[in-house]
Design a protein around this motif. Structure first.
Motif, PDB file in Angstrom:
ATOM      1  N   LEU A 194      -6.477 -11.088 -13.864  1.00 51.83           N
ATOM      2  CA  LEU A 194      -5.179 -10.583 -13.742  1.00 51.83           C
ATOM      3  C   LEU A 194      -4.804 -10.677 -15.209  1.00 51.83           C
ATOM      4  CD1 LEU A 194      -3.043 -10.454  -9.998  1.00 51.83           C
ATOM      5  CD2 LEU A 194      -3.765  -8.246 -11.492  1.00 51.83           C
ATOM      6  N   LEU A 195      -5.723 -12.185 -16.058  1.00 50.02           N
ATOM      7  CA  LEU A 195      -4.837 -12.602 -16.895  1.00 50.02           C
ATOM      8  C   LEU A 195      -4.400 -11.663 -18.279  1.00 50.02           C
ATOM      9  CD1 LEU A 195      -7.371 -15.476 -16.981  1.00 50.02           C
ATOM     10  CD2 LEU A 195      -5.265 -16.022 -16.741  1.00 50.02           C
ATOM     11  N   GLY A 196      -3.504 -13.049 -19.029  1.00 49.28           N
ATOM     12  CA  GLY A 196      -3.094 -11.866 -19.836  1.00 49.28           C
ATOM     13  C   GLY A 196      -1.766 -10.557 -19.875  1.00 49.28           C
ATOM     14  N   ALA A 197      -1.266  -9.651 -20.513  1.00 51.43           N
ATOM     15  CA  ALA A 197      -0.663  -9.132 -20.800  1.00 51.43           C
ATOM     16  C   ALA A 197      -1.238  -8.003 -19.506  1.00 51.43           C
ATOM     17  CB  ALA A 197      -0.877  -8.597 -22.026  1.00 51.43           C
ATOM     18  N   LEU A 198      -0.300  -7.570 -18.557  1.00 50.58           N
ATOM     19  CA  LEU A 198      -0.327  -6.138 -17.502  1.00 50.58           C
ATOM     20  C   LEU A 198       0.629  -5.430 -17.758  1.00 50.58           C
ATOM     21  CD1 LEU A 198      -3.347  -5.387 -16.265  1.00 50.58           C
ATOM     22  CD2 LEU A 198      -2.151  -7.081 -14.129  1.00 50.58           C
ATOM     23  N   VAL A 199       0.438  -4.576 -17.593  1.00 43.02           N
ATOM     24  CA  VAL A 199       1.648  -2.906 -18.487  1.00 43.02           C
ATOM     25  C   VAL A 199       1.561  -2.736 -16.715  1.00 43.02           C
ATOM     26  CG1 VAL A 199       2.320  -1.056 -19.215  1.00 43.02           C
ATOM     27  CG2 VAL A 199       1.585  -3.444 -20.457  1.00 43.02           C
ATOM     28  N   ILE A 200       1.700  -2.289 -15.640  1.00 36.19           N
ATOM     29  CA  ILE A 200       1.927  -1.955 -13.891  1.00 36.19           C
ATOM     30  C   ILE A 200       3.668  -1.656 -14.153  1.00 36.19           C
ATOM     31  CG2 ILE A 200       1.717  -1.939 -11.432  1.00 36.19           C
ATOM     32  CD1 ILE A 200      -0.600  -4.068 -12.502  1.00 36.19           C
ATOM     33  N   LYS A 201       3.940  -1.254 -13.357  1.00 41.12           N
ATOM     34  CA  LYS A 201       5.462  -1.252 -12.843  1.00 41.12           C
ATOM     35  C   LYS A 201       5.318  -0.709 -11.327  1.00 41.12           C
ATOM     36  CE  LYS A 201       6.557   0.819 -16.990  1.00 41.12           C
ATOM     37  NZ  LYS A 201       7.153   1.949 -18.168  1.00 41.12           N
TER      38      LYS A 201
ATOM     39  N   ASN B 102       0.916  -1.258  -0.084  1.00 35.94           N
ATOM     40  CA  ASN B 102      -0.126   0.032  -0.066  1.00 35.94           C
ATOM     41  C   ASN B 102       1.395   1.034   0.165  1.00 35.94           C
ATOM     42  OD1 ASN B 102      -3.041  -0.919  -0.055  1.00 35.94           O
ATOM     43  ND2 ASN B 102      -3.163  -1.398   1.473  1.00 35.94           N
ATOM     44  N   LEU B 103       2.288   1.402   0.655  1.00 30.57           N
ATOM     45  CA  LEU B 103       2.822   2.130   0.943  1.00 30.57           C
ATOM     46  C   LEU B 103       3.383   2.473  -0.558  1.00 30.57           C
ATOM     47  CD1 LEU B 103       4.313   4.697   2.443  1.00 30.57           C
ATOM     48  CD2 LEU B 103       6.159   2.839   2.812  1.00 30.57           C
ATOM     49  N   THR B 104       3.897   1.772  -1.467  1.00 28.03           N
ATOM     50  CA  THR B 104       4.125   1.549  -2.916  1.00 28.03           C
ATOM     51  C   THR B 104       3.382   2.507  -3.731  1.00 28.03           C
ATOM     52  OG1 THR B 104       5.864  -0.270  -2.453  1.00 28.03           O
ATOM     53  CG2 THR B 104       5.428   0.290  -4.620  1.00 28.03           C
ATOM     54  N   ARG B 105       1.607   1.690  -3.579  1.00 26.21           N
ATOM     55  CA  ARG B 105       0.934   2.617  -4.400  1.00 26.21           C
ATOM     56  C   ARG B 105       0.618   3.697  -4.200  1.00 26.21           C
ATOM     57  NH1 ARG B 105      -3.704  -1.442  -5.558  1.00 26.21           N
ATOM     58  NH2 ARG B 105      -5.224   0.230  -5.594  1.00 26.21           N
ATOM     59  N   THR B 106       0.837   4.231  -2.728  1.00 25.16           N
ATOM     60  CA  THR B 106       0.429   5.572  -2.328  1.00 25.16           C
ATOM     61  C   THR B 106       1.350   6.185  -3.204  1.00 25.16           C
ATOM     62  OG1 THR B 106      -0.435   4.791  -0.772  1.00 25.16           O
ATOM     63  CG2 THR B 106       0.090   6.585  -0.209  1.00 25.16           C
ATOM     64  N   LEU B 107       3.116   6.030  -2.809  1.00 24.73           N
ATOM     65  CA  LEU B 107       4.107   6.690  -2.717  1.00 24.73           C
ATOM     66  C   LEU B 107       4.109   6.982  -4.886  1.00 24.73           C
ATOM     67  CD1 LEU B 107       6.409   5.798  -0.611  1.00 24.73           C
ATOM     68  CD2 LEU B 107       5.056   7.925  -0.502  1.00 24.73           C
ATOM     69  N   GLN B 108       3.288   5.603  -5.511  1.00 29.65           N
ATOM     70  CA  GLN B 108       3.006   5.471  -6.822  1.00 29.65           C
ATOM     71  C   GLN B 108       4.623   5.250  -7.384  1.00 29.65           C
ATOM     72  OE1 GLN B 108       1.656   9.699  -8.672  1.00 29.65           O
ATOM     73  NE2 GLN B 108      -0.223   8.536  -7.887  1.00 29.65           N
ATOM     74  N   PHE B 109       5.119   4.336  -6.237  1.00 28.47           N
ATOM     75  CA  PHE B 109       6.324   3.846  -6.645  1.00 28.47           C
ATOM     76  C   PHE B 109       6.190   2.409  -7.336  1.00 28.47           C
ATOM     77  CE2 PHE B 109       9.136   5.009  -2.923  1.00 28.47           C
ATOM     78  CZ  PHE B 109       9.332   6.770  -3.226  1.00 28.47           C
ATOM     79  N   LYS B 110       7.024   2.162  -8.171  1.00 30.59           N
ATOM     80  CA  LYS B 110       7.265   1.002  -9.017  1.00 30.59           C
ATOM     81  C   LYS B 110       6.916  -0.576  -8.411  1.00 30.59           C
ATOM     82  CE  LYS B 110       8.820   3.087 -13.167  1.00 30.59           C
ATOM     83  NZ  LYS B 110      10.069   3.509 -14.285  1.00 30.59           N
ATOM     84  N   TYR B 111       6.277  -1.519  -8.400  1.00 28.35           N
ATOM     85  CA  TYR B 111       6.197  -2.861  -8.136  1.00 28.35           C
ATOM     86  C   TYR B 111       7.053  -3.119  -7.602  1.00 28.35           C
ATOM     87  CZ  TYR B 111       1.063  -2.243  -7.134  1.00 28.35           C
ATOM     88  OH  TYR B 111      -0.454  -2.007  -6.933  1.00 28.35           O
ATOM     89  N   HIS B 112       8.602  -3.486  -9.408  1.00 30.64           N
ATOM     90  CA  HIS B 112       9.472  -3.986  -9.452  1.00 30.64           C
ATOM     91  C   HIS B 112      10.747  -3.201  -8.800  1.00 30.64           C
ATOM     92  CE1 HIS B 112      10.780  -6.861 -11.619  1.00 30.64           C
ATOM     93  NE2 HIS B 112      11.965  -6.231 -11.889  1.00 30.64           N
ATOM     94  N   TYR B 113      10.372  -1.787  -8.116  1.00 30.09           N
ATOM     95  CA  TYR B 113      11.549  -1.426  -7.627  1.00 30.09           C
ATOM     96  C   TYR B 113      11.037  -1.673  -6.330  1.00 30.09           C
ATOM     97  CZ  TYR B 113      13.936   2.288  -4.303  1.00 30.09           C
ATOM     98  OH  TYR B 113      14.633   2.681  -3.737  1.00 30.09           O
TER      99      TYR B 113
END
Length: 123
Positions: free
Chosen positions: A116-123, A36-47
């Motif tokens: 979440l099936l298929g190609a999903l572009v989320i960073k 949730n902190l990652t989402r709130t700060l708008q950081f990439k999940y991969h980070y």
């Protein structure tokens, strides 16, 4: 990062995450906090995933973020990693890394594998 996952991979990951969540509820509570902190700060999940897994995170490093915010974020990641059961949870991140940190995070937050099936572009 674009990831394509099969429904079988996503369902297995969801089942493993749910099982681990029951076994390690406090650790998962802290992990949800970090997601949730990652989402709130708008950081990439991969980070986030790179920091959790001790991988090179330089490609996903958030730009234009004050050093104090990054320090706070990295401290929260470290608090999670210092928890007694974090290694067990991080084994799931390693096992299902091919799905992608974004999809794993969304599964942890309660998204269904079907969504979440298929190609999903989320960073």
């Amino acid at each position: 990062m674009i990831t394509i996952s099969s429904s079988e991979q996503l369902i297995k990951a969801k089942e493993a995450l749910d099982s681990s969540k029951l076994a390690h509820p406090l650790t998962f509570e802290k992990l949800i906090h970090i997601i949730n902190l990652t989402r709130t700060l708008q950081f990439k999940y991969h980070y986030m995933g790179s920091l959790l897994m001790n991988e090179d995170s330089s490609q996903y490093y958030p730009s234009l973020v004050p050093a104090s915010v990054l320090d706070l974020y990295q401290q929260e990641i470290q608090k999670f990693k210092d928890m007694p059961d974090s290694a067990e949870v991080l084994k799931l991140f390693a096992a299902y890394q091919s799905i992608g940190y974004a999809k794993l995070s969304l599964l942890i937050l309660g998204k269904s594998p079907e969504s979440l099936l298929g190609a999903l572009v989320i960073k």
